[in-house]
Design a protein around this motif. Structure first.
Motif, PDB file in Angstrom:
ATOM      1  N   TRP A  48      39.034  52.900  38.884  1.00  0.00           N
ATOM      2  CA  TRP A  48      38.339  51.757  39.375  1.00  0.00           C
ATOM      3  C   TRP A  48      37.358  51.833  40.390  1.00  0.00           C
ATOM      4  CZ3 TRP A  48      39.367  47.948  36.464  1.00  0.00           C
ATOM      5  CH2 TRP A  48      40.558  48.004  35.672  1.00  0.00           C
TER       6      TRP A  48
ATOM      7  N   THR B 216      44.834  48.371  28.831  1.00  0.00           N
ATOM      8  CA  THR B 216      45.761  48.399  30.165  1.00  0.00           C
ATOM      9  C   THR B 216      46.941  47.184  29.998  1.00  0.00           C
ATOM     10  OG1 THR B 216      46.083  48.956  32.512  1.00  0.00           O
ATOM     11  CG2 THR B 216      44.333  47.327  31.816  1.00  0.00           C
TER      12      THR B 216
ATOM     13  N   SER C  13      49.035  47.225  32.650  1.00  0.00           N
ATOM     14  CA  SER C  13      49.378  47.294  34.038  1.00  0.00           C
ATOM     15  C   SER C  13      48.824  46.225  35.105  1.00  0.00           C
ATOM     16  CB  SER C  13      49.205  48.686  34.516  1.00  0.00           C
ATOM     17  OG  SER C  13      47.932  49.103  34.572  1.00  0.00           O
ATOM     18  N   ARG C  14      47.579  45.502  34.398  1.00  0.00           N
ATOM     19  CA  ARG C  14      47.132  44.470  35.333  1.00  0.00           C
ATOM     20  C   ARG C  14      46.783  43.373  34.478  1.00  0.00           C
ATOM     21  NH1 ARG C  14      42.916  46.970  39.650  1.00  0.00           N
ATOM     22  NH2 ARG C  14      44.028  48.885  40.202  1.00  0.00           N
ATOM     23  N   SER C  15      46.863  42.070  35.080  1.00  0.00           N
ATOM     24  CA  SER C  15      46.272  40.971  34.027  1.00  0.00           C
ATOM     25  C   SER C  15      44.765  40.888  34.193  1.00  0.00           C
ATOM     26  CB  SER C  15      46.848  39.810  34.806  1.00  0.00           C
ATOM     27  OG  SER C  15      46.184  39.564  36.182  1.00  0.00           O
TER      28      SER C  15
ATOM     29  N   GLU D 239      43.537  40.171  37.731  1.00  0.00           N
ATOM     30  CA  GLU D 239      43.613  41.268  38.427  1.00  0.00           C
ATOM     31  C   GLU D 239      42.284  42.381  38.039  1.00  0.00           C
ATOM     32  OE1 GLU D 239      48.166  42.011  39.896  1.00  0.00           O
ATOM     33  OE2 GLU D 239      47.444  42.372  37.602  1.00  0.00           O
ATOM     34  N   ILE D 240      42.238  42.269  36.829  1.00  0.00           N
ATOM     35  CA  ILE D 240      41.007  43.492  36.244  1.00  0.00           C
ATOM     36  C   ILE D 240      39.569  42.853  36.910  1.00  0.00           C
ATOM     37  CG2 ILE D 240      39.808  44.349  34.119  1.00  0.00           C
ATOM     38  CD1 ILE D 240      42.647  44.379  33.036  1.00  0.00           C
TER      39      ILE D 240
ATOM     40  N   ALA E 164      39.075  43.437  40.382  1.00  0.00           N
ATOM     41  CA  ALA E 164      38.945  44.957  40.750  1.00  0.00           C
ATOM     42  C   ALA E 164      37.391  45.233  40.542  1.00  0.00           C
ATOM     43  CB  ALA E 164      39.806  45.761  39.964  1.00  0.00           C
TER      44      ALA E 164
ATOM     45  N   THR F 117      42.276  41.925  27.039  1.00  0.00           N
ATOM     46  CA  THR F 117      43.144  42.704  27.353  1.00  0.00           C
ATOM     47  C   THR F 117      44.105  43.036  25.974  1.00  0.00           C
ATOM     48  OG1 THR F 117      44.617  41.198  27.947  1.00  0.00           O
ATOM     49  CG2 THR F 117      43.363  42.126  29.818  1.00  0.00           C
TER      50      THR F 117
ATOM     51  N   GLY G  31      54.002  45.682  34.375  1.00  0.00           N
ATOM     52  CA  GLY G  31      52.653  45.213  34.733  1.00  0.00           C
ATOM     53  C   GLY G  31      53.051  43.939  34.628  1.00  0.00           C
TER      54      GLY G  31
END
Length: 185
Positions: free
Chosen positions: A59, A85, A87-89, A92-93, A96, A111, A135
Motif C-alpha cells: 500500500w 484481494t 481482505s478489503r472492500s 477500502e481499496i 487506500a 475485486t 475480510g
C-alpha cells in the motif's frame, strides 16, 4: 505527455485488451535504450491495471505509478483497477489508493468478490450463499443472498484464507461438496 520515469509503470499495466480480428497499430518507444512495443486496437475501450505490485506494494505507491495513473484520468482514458484481494472492500481499496495519491473511485475497482457476485448472479441466481472469507466483502457482493448458516446454503464461496478457515469449517465445506452443493473458490 507521460513522464519518461513513468513509462515502465504504464507498460507494466497495459493489458491484453486487443480483440481478435480488430485492426491494430504498433507504437514503439525507446526508454533507457530498450525498445518497448505497445499494441493498440481501434476497439480498445480502456486499460485494466493490476493494483498490487504494479501500482503499489504494501500500500505504498511505486515510483511513477501515481503520475502515470493520474495522467490517464487527466486524458479521460477509461480504466479499471483489478485485485484478487478479499481482505478489503472496493471502498477500502479506493481509500487506500487515494491516500497514496491516486485519483480513483471505488466503482473503478474490480475485486474478486465483485466478479464472484456477478458469476453467482448469472449462474446461481437467488441461491443462498455461504461465504467463508476473512475480510469485509459483503458490500462488494450486492444482490447475492448471503447467509451465515451453512445448513441453509445452496452454494459455498471460498474467499481469502484466514482464521475463518478452521478444520470444522473446511470439513463442513467438504461435506457439502460431497452432497452436491457447488463450491466456488
Amino acid at each position: 505527455s507521460i513522464p519518461e520515469a513513468s513509462i515502465p509503470a504504464v507498460v507494466g499495466v497495459v493489458s491484453g485488451l486487443i480483440l481478435p480480428g480488430c485492426p491494430t497499430a504498433d507504437r514503439r518507444r525507446t526508454v533507457r535504450g530498450s525498445v518497448i512495443r505497445i499494441r493498440f486496437s481501434a476497439m480498445t475501450f480502456g486499460l485494466l491495471l493490476d493494483i498490487d505490485g504494479v501500482m503499489v506494494t504494501s500500500w505504498k505507491a511505486l515510483p511513477g505509478a501515481v503520475e502515470a495513473v493520474n495522467s490517464l484520468a487527466d486524458r479521460a482514458i477509461p480504466r479499471m483497477f483489478l485485485t484478487n484481494t478479499t481482505s478489503r472492500s472496493r471502498g477500502e481499496i479506493a481509500a487506500a489508493l487515494k491516500e497514496c495519491g491516486f485519483r480513483v473511485d471505488g466503482a473503478e475497482i474490480l475485486t474478486a468478490a465483485a466478479l464472484t457476485a456477478e458469476f453467482l448472479g448469472s449462474n446461481y441466481p437467488g441461491k443462498k450463499v455461504w461465504v467463508i472469507n476473512e475480510g469485509p466483502i459483503a458490500e462488494d457482493m450486492a444482490g447475492v443472498d448471503l447467509v451465515d448458516d451453512p445448513s441453509v446454503a445452496e452454494v459455498v464461496v471460498l474467499g481469502g484464507a484466514g482464521p475463518v478457515f478452521t478444520h470444522d469449517a473446511l470439513s463442513k465445506v467438504l461435506e457439502m461438496l460431497l452432497a452436491g452443493v457447488p463450491v466456488i473458490a
